[in-house]
Design a protein around this motif. Structure first.
Motif, PDB file in Angstrom:
ATOM      1  N   ALA A 165       0.839  -1.206   0.000  1.00 35.93           N
ATOM      2  CA  ALA A 165       0.000   0.000   0.000  1.00 35.93           C
ATOM      3  C   ALA A 165       0.870   1.251   0.000  1.00 35.93           C
ATOM      4  O   ALA A 165       0.581   2.225  -0.713  1.00 35.93           O
ATOM      5  N   CYS A 166       1.945   1.253   0.769  1.00 36.32           N
ATOM      6  CA  CYS A 166       2.866   2.397   0.796  1.00 36.32           C
ATOM      7  C   CYS A 166       3.485   2.630  -0.573  1.00 36.32           C
ATOM      8  O   CYS A 166       3.615   3.778  -1.020  1.00 36.32           O
ATOM      9  N   LYS A 167       3.870   1.548  -1.244  1.00 36.67           N
ATOM     10  CA  LYS A 167       4.501   1.677  -2.552  1.00 36.67           C
ATOM     11  C   LYS A 167       3.546   2.248  -3.585  1.00 36.67           C
ATOM     12  O   LYS A 167       3.907   3.136  -4.372  1.00 36.67           O
ATOM     13  N   ILE A 168       2.325   1.773  -3.592  1.00 33.70           N
ATOM     14  CA  ILE A 168       1.340   2.273  -4.559  1.00 33.70           C
ATOM     15  C   ILE A 168       1.037   3.739  -4.277  1.00 33.70           C
ATOM     16  O   ILE A 168       0.921   4.557  -5.197  1.00 33.70           O
ATOM     17  N   TRP A 169       0.908   4.096  -3.012  1.00 35.99           N
ATOM     18  CA  TRP A 169       0.684   5.497  -2.616  1.00 35.99           C
ATOM     19  C   TRP A 169       1.833   6.376  -3.107  1.00 35.99           C
ATOM     20  O   TRP A 169       1.623   7.417  -3.733  1.00 35.99           O
ATOM     21  N   SER A 170       3.049   5.968  -2.826  1.00 40.16           N
ATOM     22  CA  SER A 170       4.226   6.756  -3.195  1.00 40.16           C
ATOM     23  C   SER A 170       4.382   6.862  -4.711  1.00 40.16           C
ATOM     24  O   SER A 170       4.685   7.935  -5.238  1.00 40.16           O
ATOM     25  N   ASP A 171       4.166   5.756  -5.427  1.00 38.18           N
ATOM     26  CA  ASP A 171       4.280   5.776  -6.887  1.00 38.18           C
ATOM     27  C   ASP A 171       3.266   6.729  -7.502  1.00 38.18           C
ATOM     28  O   ASP A 171       3.577   7.458  -8.450  1.00 38.18           O
ATOM     29  N   TYR A 172       2.052   6.714  -6.983  1.00 34.61           N
ATOM     30  CA  TYR A 172       1.018   7.626  -7.486  1.00 34.61           C
ATOM     31  C   TYR A 172       1.458   9.070  -7.340  1.00 34.61           C
ATOM     32  O   TYR A 172       1.370   9.864  -8.287  1.00 34.61           O
ATOM     33  N   PRO A 180      12.932   2.931   1.381  1.00 35.32           N
ATOM     34  CA  PRO A 180      12.568   3.574   2.654  1.00 35.32           C
ATOM     35  C   PRO A 180      11.748   4.843   2.454  1.00 35.32           C
ATOM     36  O   PRO A 180      10.806   5.114   3.230  1.00 35.32           O
ATOM     37  N   HIS A 181      12.072   5.607   1.413  1.00 33.47           N
ATOM     38  CA  HIS A 181      11.327   6.830   1.097  1.00 33.47           C
ATOM     39  C   HIS A 181       9.850   6.523   0.858  1.00 33.47           C
ATOM     40  O   HIS A 181       8.969   7.293   1.260  1.00 33.47           O
TER      41      HIS A 181
END
Length: 317
Positions: free
Chosen positions: A195-202, A220-221
Motif C-alpha cells: 500500500a505504501c509503494k502504490i501510494w508513493s508511486d502515485y 525507505p522513502h
C-alpha cells in the motif's frame, strides 16, 4: 545574476538533535556559518532532504540549514508517528534555531514545506525575516479530495486507476481512509508495504507532466512518505480548523513573502496560491508557465533562485 543551481557542497556540520524523549532530528549546516541564515523545509510530510536542496543557495552568502522531519530521512526513530504532528515540527524548528543561536531567519519551503513554513510563522512571527514559498499547499479538505478522490483523477485517469484499483470497490468512496487502514491498522506487513509503494508511486507519477522514473523496489522513502502522509492527512493535519492556514494569515500579513507556483502543478493547485495572497500585504507571486510541482525542474528552480539572488543583492548593499 546567477540563476542556475550552485555546485554541489557538503555540510560543514551535521548532528542529531534530541527534541523530546522519542525523537532525534538530523540537522545539517552548509555554506557560510556567518552568513544569512535560511532553513530549507522539505515536503511530504515524510519526504526527507536530499543533497540537491543545498544548491538553491549561494554558499558564500547563506548559512543553509536543512533537517529531516520526524520519522523520515536520517531522523530517528524512522517511521515513528508518536508525537508527530505539524505542531511538533514547529517546535523542532524552534529548537534548531535556538541550538544554532540564530536570532531571525529566512524560511524556504515547497508543497508541505510551505504549509510548515506558514504554520511556524504563525507561532513565531518575530523570528521570521521573509518567506520563500513554492507550490502552496493549504492542506485542507478540498486539497485532499482533489488529490486522493476526485479532481486529479480527471487529469491522470490512468495513474489514478492504479491507485484506486488497489482498494476493493466497496471502499473506493473514501480512498484516504482505505489506505490509512491498510498502512496503520493491519498486521500484514506485506500488505502495508505494498500500500505504501502504490501510494508513493502515485504521488511521484503525477508530480510532473513528464512521468518520473519509478523504482520497482520498495524504498525507505516510499514507506516514510506514505505512512507519515496518511497519518497527517487522515487526521486532518491535527488541526481543529479545516481552513487553518487561511484563517491565521492575519497574524503574518506584513511579513514579506515571495511565492512561485507552477501553472501545471496538479498536486497543489494554483488556486491555493491565489487564495493565500488575498490575505498578505507584502508579497510577490510568480506563476511559472510550463512548470509542475517539483522545485527542481529548470523552469521552477530558476524562479526560486532568482528570489534568493534578489534578496542577496538587496541586502548586500
Amino acid at each position: 545574476m546567477n540563476l542556475d543551481f550552485y555546485p554541489s557542497i557538503e555540510p560543514f556540520k551535521t548532528y542529531m538533535l534530541d527534541v523530546d524523549e522519542t525523537h532525534s532530528i538530523y540537522v545539517e549546516e552548509c555554506g557560510n556559518p556567518n552568513g544569512e541564515p535560511i532553513v530549507f523545509l522539505h515536503g511530504g510530510p515524510g519526504a526527507g532532504c536530499g543533497k540537491k536542496a543545498r544548491r538553491f543557495f549561494d554558499p558564500e552568502y547563506y548559512h543553509i540549514i536543512l533537517f529531516d522531519q520526524r520519522g523520515c530521512g536520517r531522523s530517528k526513530p524512522f517511521l515513528s508517528i508518536k508525537n508527530n504532528t505539524i505542531f511538533h515540527l514547529v517546535e523542532d524548528m524552534e529548537k534548531i534555531r535556538k541550538h544554532i543561536g540564530i536570532e531571525k531567519w529566512l524560511l524556504f519551503g515547497g508543497s508541505f514545506g510551505s504549509t510548515l513554513a506558514l504554520t511556524y510563522t504563525f507561532h513565531y512571527p518575530e523570528k521570521v525575516k521573509k518567506l520563500f514559498l513554492q507550490g502552496i499547499c493549504l492542506s485542507n479538505k478540498s486539497d485532499l479530495l482533489w488529490f486522493f478522490q476526485n479532481g486529479l483523477s480527471e487529469i491522470y485517469p490512468d495513474e489514478f486507476k492504479k491507485f484506486k484499483d488497489f482498494i476493493p470497490p466497496e471502499e473506493q468512496n473514501n480512498l484516504l481512509e482505505a489506505y490509512y487502514k491498510r498502512i496503520h491498522q493491519n498486521k500484514d506487513e506485506v500488505l502495508m508495504k505494498k500500500a505504501c509503494k502504490i501510494w508513493s508511486d502515485y504521488e511521484l507519477r503525477v508530480m510532473e507532466s513528464e512521468m518520473s522514473p519509478i523504482n520497482s523496489e520498495i524504498m525507505p522513502h516510499d514507506l516514510s512518505l506514505a505512512l507519515i502522509e496518511t497519518h497527517y492527512f487522515y487526521n486532518k493535519m491535527h488541526w481543529n480548523d479545516d481552513n487553518y492556514i487561511l484563517n491565521n494569515l492575519y497574524k503574518i500579513e506584513n511579513i514579506p513573502c515571495s511565492i512561485a507556483h507552477g501553472r501545471l502543478d496538479f498536486n497543489c493547485r494554483l488556486y491555493s496560491a491565489f487564495e493565500l495572497v488575498k490575505y498578505l500585504k507584502d508579497f510577490e507571486l510568480v506563476i511559472v508557465e510550463g512548470a509542475g510541482h517539483s522545485p527542481f525542474t529548470e523552469k521552477m528552480s530558476k524562479v526560486l533562485i532568482k528570489f534568493l539572488e534578489e534578496y542577496k543583492e538587496k541586502n548586500e548593499r
